[in-house]
Design a protein around this motif. Structure first.
Motif, PDB file in Angstrom:
ATOM      1  N   ILE A  96       0.840  -1.201   0.000  1.00 60.72           N
ATOM      2  CA  ILE A  96       0.000   0.000   0.000  1.00 60.72           C
ATOM      3  C   ILE A  96       0.873   1.248   0.000  1.00 60.72           C
ATOM      4  CG2 ILE A  96      -1.598   1.357   1.411  1.00 60.72           C
ATOM      5  CD1 ILE A  96      -2.834  -1.379   2.261  1.00 60.72           C
ATOM      6  N   LEU A  97       1.899   1.255   0.839  1.00 61.00           N
ATOM      7  CA  LEU A  97       2.791   2.417   0.895  1.00 61.00           C
ATOM      8  C   LEU A  97       3.509   2.620  -0.434  1.00 61.00           C
ATOM      9  CD1 LEU A  97       4.341   2.002   4.458  1.00 61.00           C
ATOM     10  CD2 LEU A  97       2.724   3.750   3.714  1.00 61.00           C
ATOM     11  N   ALA A  98       3.987   1.531  -1.040  1.00 65.70           N
ATOM     12  CA  ALA A  98       4.687   1.630  -2.324  1.00 65.70           C
ATOM     13  C   ALA A  98       3.754   2.203  -3.393  1.00 65.70           C
ATOM     14  CB  ALA A  98       5.225   0.264  -2.745  1.00 65.70           C
ATOM     15  N   LYS A  99       2.507   1.755  -3.422  1.00 64.98           N
ATOM     16  CA  LYS A  99       1.534   2.273  -4.388  1.00 64.98           C
ATOM     17  C   LYS A  99       1.183   3.737  -4.117  1.00 64.98           C
ATOM     18  CE  LYS A  99      -0.640  -2.110  -5.517  1.00 64.98           C
ATOM     19  NZ  LYS A  99      -1.841  -2.936  -5.403  1.00 64.98           N
ATOM     20  N   SER A 100       1.387   4.170  -2.871  1.00 65.92           N
ATOM     21  CA  SER A 100       1.080   5.547  -2.486  1.00 65.92           C
ATOM     22  C   SER A 100       2.272   6.480  -2.661  1.00 65.92           C
ATOM     23  CB  SER A 100       0.611   5.589  -1.031  1.00 65.92           C
ATOM     24  OG  SER A 100      -0.571   4.844  -0.879  1.00 65.92           O
ATOM     25  N   GLY A 101       3.335   5.981  -3.287  1.00 63.53           N
ATOM     26  CA  GLY A 101       4.473   6.834  -3.593  1.00 63.53           C
ATOM     27  C   GLY A 101       5.619   6.799  -2.604  1.00 63.53           C
ATOM     28  N   PHE A 102       5.551   5.920  -1.615  1.00 62.06           N
ATOM     29  CA  PHE A 102       6.648   5.786  -0.668  1.00 62.06           C
ATOM     30  C   PHE A 102       7.758   4.940  -1.279  1.00 62.06           C
ATOM     31  CE2 PHE A 102       3.639   7.261   2.386  1.00 62.06           C
ATOM     32  CZ  PHE A 102       4.358   7.704   3.486  1.00 62.06           C
ATOM     33  N   GLU A 103       8.973   5.277  -0.947  1.00 61.30           N
ATOM     34  CA  GLU A 103      10.123   4.427  -1.240  1.00 61.30           C
ATOM     35  C   GLU A 103      10.214   3.469  -0.057  1.00 61.30           C
ATOM     36  OE1 GLU A 103      14.922   4.885  -0.905  1.00 61.30           O
ATOM     37  OE2 GLU A 103      13.809   6.595  -1.717  1.00 61.30           O
ATOM     38  N   VAL A 104       9.787   2.224  -0.252  1.00 62.81           N
ATOM     39  CA  VAL A 104       9.756   1.237   0.826  1.00 62.81           C
ATOM     40  C   VAL A 104      11.034   0.405   0.753  1.00 62.81           C
ATOM     41  CG1 VAL A 104       8.490  -0.669   1.887  1.00 62.81           C
ATOM     42  CG2 VAL A 104       7.237   1.158   0.724  1.00 62.81           C
ATOM     43  N   ILE A 105      11.769   0.383   1.835  1.00 60.15           N
ATOM     44  CA  ILE A 105      13.028  -0.356   1.894  1.00 60.15           C
ATOM     45  C   ILE A 105      12.759  -1.845   1.745  1.00 60.15           C
ATOM     46  CG2 ILE A 105      14.940  -0.988   3.427  1.00 60.15           C
ATOM     47  CD1 ILE A 105      14.700   1.906   4.556  1.00 60.15           C
ATOM     48  N   ALA A 106      13.530  -2.495   0.897  1.00 58.52           N
ATOM     49  CA  ALA A 106      13.425  -3.934   0.671  1.00 58.52           C
ATOM     50  C   ALA A 106      14.693  -4.591   1.210  1.00 58.52           C
ATOM     51  CB  ALA A 106      13.261  -4.225  -0.816  1.00 58.52           C
ATOM     52  N   CYS A 107      14.586  -5.267   2.332  1.00 61.72           N
ATOM     53  CA  CYS A 107      15.774  -5.881   2.938  1.00 61.72           C
ATOM     54  C   CYS A 107      16.337  -7.018   2.104  1.00 61.72           C
ATOM     55  CB  CYS A 107      15.454  -6.361   4.350  1.00 61.72           C
ATOM     56  SG  CYS A 107      15.319  -5.001   5.534  1.00 61.72           S
ATOM     57  N   ASP A 108      15.477  -7.681   1.321  1.00 66.42           N
ATOM     58  CA  ASP A 108      15.977  -8.758   0.472  1.00 66.42           C
ATOM     59  C   ASP A 108      16.382  -8.244  -0.908  1.00 66.42           C
ATOM     60  OD1 ASP A 108      13.571  -8.314  -0.840  1.00 66.42           O
ATOM     61  OD2 ASP A 108      12.807 -10.346  -0.561  1.00 66.42           O
ATOM     62  N   GLY A 109      16.217  -6.952  -1.156  1.00 64.60           N
ATOM     63  CA  GLY A 109      16.572  -6.369  -2.435  1.00 64.60           C
ATOM     64  C   GLY A 109      15.547  -6.608  -3.524  1.00 64.60           C
ATOM     65  N   LYS A 110      14.430  -7.239  -3.193  1.00 67.88           N
ATOM     66  CA  LYS A 110      13.410  -7.579  -4.188  1.00 67.88           C
ATOM     67  C   LYS A 110      12.056  -6.973  -3.830  1.00 67.88           C
ATOM     68  CE  LYS A 110      15.761 -11.935  -5.020  1.00 67.88           C
ATOM     69  NZ  LYS A 110      15.696 -13.368  -4.831  1.00 67.88           N
ATOM     70  N   ALA A 111      11.408  -7.547  -2.841  1.00 67.40           N
ATOM     71  CA  ALA A 111      10.067  -7.117  -2.450  1.00 67.40           C
ATOM     72  C   ALA A 111      10.144  -6.054  -1.360  1.00 67.40           C
ATOM     73  CB  ALA A 111       9.269  -8.313  -1.961  1.00 67.40           C
ATOM     74  N   PRO A 112       9.246  -5.063  -1.403  1.00 60.63           N
ATOM     75  CA  PRO A 112       9.257  -4.043  -0.364  1.00 60.63           C
ATOM     76  C   PRO A 112       8.970  -4.648   1.010  1.00 60.63           C
ATOM     77  CG  PRO A 112       7.484  -3.633  -1.962  1.00 60.63           C
ATOM     78  CD  PRO A 112       8.192  -4.876  -2.372  1.00 60.63           C
ATOM     79  N   GLY A 113       9.711  -4.215   2.002  1.00 61.16           N
ATOM     80  CA  GLY A 113       9.529  -4.671   3.368  1.00 61.16           C
ATOM     81  C   GLY A 113      10.705  -5.493   3.860  1.00 61.16           C
ATOM     82  N   CYS A 114      10.705  -5.725   5.169  1.00 61.26           N
ATOM     83  CA  CYS A 114      11.765  -6.489   5.834  1.00 61.26           C
ATOM     84  C   CYS A 114      11.096  -7.498   6.758  1.00 61.26           C
ATOM     85  CB  CYS A 114      12.660  -5.546   6.633  1.00 61.26           C
ATOM     86  SG  CYS A 114      13.493  -4.311   5.608  1.00 61.26           S
ATOM     87  N   PHE A 115      11.466  -8.762   6.628  1.00 60.29           N
ATOM     88  CA  PHE A 115      10.724  -9.805   7.310  1.00 60.29           C
ATOM     89  C   PHE A 115      11.642 -10.775   8.044  1.00 60.29           C
ATOM     90  CE2 PHE A 115       8.700  -8.460   3.378  1.00 60.29           C
ATOM     91  CZ  PHE A 115       7.598  -7.819   3.919  1.00 60.29           C
ATOM     92  N   ASP A 116      11.218 -11.133   9.272  1.00 62.34           N
ATOM     93  CA  ASP A 116      11.911 -12.110  10.108  1.00 62.34           C
ATOM     94  C   ASP A 116      13.409 -11.800  10.214  1.00 62.34           C
ATOM     95  OD1 ASP A 116       9.510 -13.454  10.585  1.00 62.34           O
ATOM     96  OD2 ASP A 116       9.715 -14.589   8.727  1.00 62.34           O
ATOM     97  N   LEU A 117      13.700 -10.595  10.630  1.00 64.10           N
ATOM     98  CA  LEU A 117      15.085 -10.125  10.700  1.00 64.10           C
ATOM     99  C   LEU A 117      15.785 -10.600  11.962  1.00 64.10           C
ATOM    100  CD1 LEU A 117      14.567  -6.396   9.628  1.00 64.10           C
ATOM    101  CD2 LEU A 117      15.176  -8.344   8.190  1.00 64.10           C
ATOM    102  N   THR A 118      17.069 -10.853  11.836  1.00 69.90           N
ATOM    103  CA  THR A 118      17.918 -11.069  13.005  1.00 69.90           C
ATOM    104  C   THR A 118      18.204  -9.703  13.617  1.00 69.90           C
ATOM    105  OG1 THR A 118      19.955 -10.805  11.746  1.00 69.90           O
ATOM    106  CG2 THR A 118      19.034 -13.051  11.893  1.00 69.90           C
ATOM    107  N   HIS A 119      18.809  -9.693  14.777  1.00 73.56           N
ATOM    108  CA  HIS A 119      19.160  -8.425  15.412  1.00 73.56           C
ATOM    109  C   HIS A 119      20.068  -7.595  14.515  1.00 73.56           C
ATOM    110  CE1 HIS A 119      21.617  -5.759  17.954  1.00 73.56           C
ATOM    111  NE2 HIS A 119      20.454  -5.547  18.566  1.00 73.56           N
ATOM    112  N   ASP A 120      21.082  -8.222  13.948  1.00 72.69           N
ATOM    113  CA  ASP A 120      22.020  -7.503  13.077  1.00 72.69           C
ATOM    114  C   ASP A 120      21.329  -6.953  11.838  1.00 72.69           C
ATOM    115  OD1 ASP A 120      24.063  -7.996  14.854  1.00 72.69           O
ATOM    116  OD2 ASP A 120      24.862  -9.711  13.729  1.00 72.69           O
ATOM    117  N   ALA A 121      20.421  -7.736  11.252  1.00 72.61           N
ATOM    118  CA  ALA A 121      19.694  -7.280  10.067  1.00 72.61           C
ATOM    119  C   ALA A 121      18.755  -6.121  10.412  1.00 72.61           C
ATOM    120  CB  ALA A 121      18.913  -8.427   9.446  1.00 72.61           C
ATOM    121  N   LEU A 122      18.178  -6.153  11.611  1.00 75.80           N
ATOM    122  CA  LEU A 122      17.308  -5.060  12.048  1.00 75.80           C
ATOM    123  C   LEU A 122      18.105  -3.770  12.224  1.00 75.80           C
ATOM    124  CD1 LEU A 122      14.481  -4.157  12.913  1.00 75.80           C
ATOM    125  CD2 LEU A 122      15.019  -4.964  15.204  1.00 75.80           C
TER     126      LEU A 122
END
Length: 108
Positions: free
Chosen positions: A57-83
């Motif tokens: 929704i944010l990406a469609k609304s013009g936000f630059e959404v950070i993609a932690c995997d470099g592909k899909a917007p968002g960051c999921f199941d991160l380790t402490h270091d990745a967070l």
């Protein structure tokens, strides 16, 4: 919590219909969904799915959404270091932005 999400979505919809993204300035978001965290609290049903939907929704609304995997917007199941790395990435990308947003959902 649901009321806050709905209010945010309404605000985004209003912003998207009232002015072009370029006129609003650059907006950056870090959206995190943590299914793997277990802290002993009553769990949410599916924070990863909620975060994925909100990131879209944010990406469609013009936000630059950070993609932690470099592909899909968002960051999921991160380790402490990745967070920590994702937060540093947000800090760097937020320089010069008119808005920086963080959404965090976890199981417990």
């Amino acid at each position: 919590m649901l009321a806050r999400i709905l209010a945010t979505l309404v605000a985004l919809a209003l912003m998207a219909t009232t002015a072009p993204v370029q006129a609003q300035g650059r907006r950056v978001a870090l959206v995190i969904g943590q299914n793997g965290y277990t802290g002993g609290w009553t769990p949410l049903a599916n924070p990863r799915r909620d975060a994925q939907r909100f990131a879209a929704i944010l990406a469609k609304s013009g936000f630059e959404v950070i993609a932690c995997d470099g592909k899909a917007p968002g960051c999921f199941d991160l380790t402490h270091d990745a967070l920590v790395k994702a937060a540093a990435n947000l800090k760097a990308r937020a320089a010069g932005a008119v808005l920086a947003l963080v959404f965090y959902a976890e199981i417990g």
